[in-house]
Design a protein around this motif. Structure first.
Motif, PDB file in Angstrom:
ATOM      1  N   GLY A   1       0.786  -1.218   0.000  1.00  0.00           N
ATOM      2  CA  GLY A   1       0.000   0.000   0.000  1.00  0.00           C
ATOM      3  C   GLY A   1       0.819   1.269   0.000  1.00  0.00           C
ATOM      4  O   GLY A   1       0.260   2.370   0.060  1.00  0.00           O
ATOM      5  N   ALA A   2       2.140   1.159  -0.074  1.00  0.00           N
ATOM      6  CA  ALA A   2       3.007   2.334   0.004  1.00  0.00           C
ATOM      7  C   ALA A   2       3.428   2.813  -1.380  1.00  0.00           C
ATOM      8  O   ALA A   2       3.469   2.050  -2.346  1.00  0.00           O
ATOM      9  CB  ALA A   2       4.242   2.016   0.841  1.00  0.00           C
TER      10      ALA A   2
ATOM     11  N   ARG B   1       6.424   4.982  -3.719  1.00  0.00           N
ATOM     12  CA  ARG B   1       7.865   5.233  -3.729  1.00  0.00           C
ATOM     13  C   ARG B   1       8.180   6.545  -3.016  1.00  0.00           C
ATOM     14  O   ARG B   1       9.128   6.620  -2.219  1.00  0.00           O
ATOM     15  CB  ARG B   1       8.377   5.273  -5.168  1.00  0.00           C
ATOM     16  CG  ARG B   1       8.299   3.934  -5.889  1.00  0.00           C
ATOM     17  CD  ARG B   1       8.665   4.075  -7.376  1.00  0.00           C
ATOM     18  NE  ARG B   1      10.059   4.449  -7.563  1.00  0.00           N
ATOM     19  CZ  ARG B   1      11.069   3.590  -7.651  1.00  0.00           C
ATOM     20  NH1 ARG B   1      10.838   2.277  -7.581  1.00  0.00           N
ATOM     21  NH2 ARG B   1      12.307   4.013  -7.834  1.00  0.00           N
ATOM     22  N   ALA B   2       7.387   7.574  -3.287  1.00  0.00           N
ATOM     23  CA  ALA B   2       7.650   8.877  -2.668  1.00  0.00           C
ATOM     24  C   ALA B   2       7.476   8.805  -1.157  1.00  0.00           C
ATOM     25  O   ALA B   2       8.279   9.365  -0.398  1.00  0.00           O
ATOM     26  CB  ALA B   2       6.714   9.927  -3.261  1.00  0.00           C
ATOM     27  N   GLY B   3       6.420   8.101  -0.709  1.00  0.00           N
ATOM     28  CA  GLY B   3       6.183   7.994   0.728  1.00  0.00           C
ATOM     29  C   GLY B   3       7.288   7.240   1.439  1.00  0.00           C
ATOM     30  O   GLY B   3       7.738   7.646   2.524  1.00  0.00           O
ATOM     31  N   LEU B   4       7.740   6.146   0.842  1.00  0.00           N
ATOM     32  CA  LEU B   4       8.822   5.375   1.456  1.00  0.00           C
ATOM     33  C   LEU B   4      10.136   6.143   1.421  1.00  0.00           C
ATOM     34  O   LEU B   4      10.936   6.053   2.357  1.00  0.00           O
ATOM     35  CB  LEU B   4       8.967   4.025   0.760  1.00  0.00           C
ATOM     36  CG  LEU B   4       7.870   3.006   1.084  1.00  0.00           C
ATOM     37  CD1 LEU B   4       8.061   1.734   0.270  1.00  0.00           C
ATOM     38  CD2 LEU B   4       7.851   2.668   2.570  1.00  0.00           C
TER      39      LEU B   4
ATOM     40  N   MET C   1      -2.328  -2.396  -4.043  1.00  0.00           N
ATOM     41  CA  MET C   1      -1.074  -2.925  -3.518  1.00  0.00           C
ATOM     42  C   MET C   1      -0.054  -1.826  -3.266  1.00  0.00           C
ATOM     43  O   MET C   1       0.848  -1.987  -2.460  1.00  0.00           O
ATOM     44  CB  MET C   1      -0.484  -3.936  -4.512  1.00  0.00           C
ATOM     45  CG  MET C   1      -1.263  -5.226  -4.642  1.00  0.00           C
ATOM     46  SD  MET C   1      -1.102  -6.266  -3.186  1.00  0.00           S
ATOM     47  CE  MET C   1       0.630  -6.726  -3.272  1.00  0.00           C
ATOM     48  N   GLY C   2      -0.177  -0.704  -3.963  1.00  0.00           N
ATOM     49  CA  GLY C   2       0.846   0.325  -3.892  1.00  0.00           C
ATOM     50  C   GLY C   2       1.884   0.103  -4.981  1.00  0.00           C
ATOM     51  O   GLY C   2       1.665  -0.656  -5.925  1.00  0.00           O
ATOM     52  N   ASP C   3       3.026   0.761  -4.843  1.00  0.00           N
ATOM     53  CA  ASP C   3       4.054   0.693  -5.884  1.00  0.00           C
ATOM     54  C   ASP C   3       4.925  -0.549  -5.802  1.00  0.00           C
ATOM     55  O   ASP C   3       5.767  -0.776  -6.677  1.00  0.00           O
ATOM     56  CB  ASP C   3       4.951   1.938  -5.802  1.00  0.00           C
ATOM     57  CG  ASP C   3       4.240   3.204  -6.253  1.00  0.00           C
ATOM     58  OD1 ASP C   3       3.185   3.081  -6.922  1.00  0.00           O
ATOM     59  OD2 ASP C   3       4.720   4.307  -5.926  1.00  0.00           O
TER      60      ASP C   3
END
Length: 281
Positions: A73-74, A76-79, A108-110
């Motif tokens: 659920g994440a 790339r920018a957030g991580l 699923m997110g990135d």
């Protein structure tokens, strides 16, 4: 005998009472001089701030604190933001996990797998972090086959993982078999067995069903027979788990990683049986 390397897992407390309980547990466990401690990260980032706060509080005491990082659920920018925050705070150790899909989440997110997260951490931060990943001696509960499970683990290491921590188990042979298969696949990173103290029968069965860990029938039946006798459950659990730990260490395990559930006594009871004490005790 060489000193046994210990590490402990905590989860971020959600109340003042929880904070006090965790601090009390840390006060009892830190004298055992763990190599590091890890702090869990809720599904979909649900405890992200709690993880950060807990990690920083522990790190300020001089202990190597490794936050869990989940990619489900994440973005790339957030991580990248999370990694930059940890790096700016002097954190240099990460436990990289795929994580669980929160109830109701459909995107699923990135990232689909933990190997993708490991690769992203290396891409974004180079060697700034030591990366631990998960290992499943009894196979991931969602794996389609043992072969694919092994391939996913190898992919995480190839992507840049430095070491692994296993899901807990109560059958040492499962750990040794897994390590042998990993070595035959050409992977030589340390794989530390995860250790779950036994304190509560119903809780143990519930956890084990969720994560795919097998509780041997003889252990389950004995625990069940104790009913509400918590003292007998804990004494039997410490005896059984300590005996397994002795076998793991004798067989070459690089250390022991305890899932403490933010309590100290069950872990200390096992360590006492193993002859592991704080310096001077």
């Amino acid at each position: 005998m060489e000193p046994i390397e210990l590490s402990f897992e905590f989860f971020p407390p959600k109340s003042d009472d929880g904070i006090a309980r965790l601090r009390a547990a840390r006060a009892q466990l830190m004298p055992l001089a763990p190599k590091f401690v890890s702090v869990t990260f809720g599904a979909g980032g649900s405890t992200q701030q709690g993880t950060l706060d807990t990690v920083l509080e522990i790190a300020r005491t001089g202990v190597d604190a490794a936050p869990h990082l989940s990619c489900i659920g994440a973005s790339r920018a957030g991580l990248a933001d999370i990694l930059d925050t940890y790096r700016a705070q002097g954190i240099s150790h990460i436990v990289a996990l795929r994580g669980d899909m929160p109830s109701g989440m459909v995107e699923m997110g990135d990232f689909r797998y933990a190997a993708h997260l490991v690769a992203f951490i290396r891409e974004h931060a180079g060697d700034a972090f030591r990366i631990e990943v998960a290992a499943y001696p009894e196979y991931h509960p969602q794996s389609r086959s043992p072969r694919l499970d092994l391939e996913h683990f190898v992919a995480k290491v190839r992507a840049g993982a430095d070491a692994a921590i296993s899901q807990y188990f109560f059958n040492a042979d499962a750990y040794f078999r897994f390590v042998d298969e990993v070595r035959r696949a050409g992977v030589d990173v340390p794989i530390t067995p995860g250790i779950m103290p036994i304190t509560n029968y119903s809780q143990l069965i519930r956890f084990s069903e969720m994560c795919g860990a097998e509780v041997p029938r003889w252990i389950a039946r004995r625990l069940e027979s104790y009913g509400d006798d918590r003292a007998s459950i804990r004494a039997f659990g410490a005896e059984v788990v300590a005996a397994m730990c002795e076998r793991l260490i004798a067989g070459g395990a690089p250390g022991l990683h305890f899932y403490t559930l933010n309590g100290a006594e069950p872990t200390r009871a096992i360590c006492d049986r193993l002859g592991l004490h704080a310096p001077g005790q």
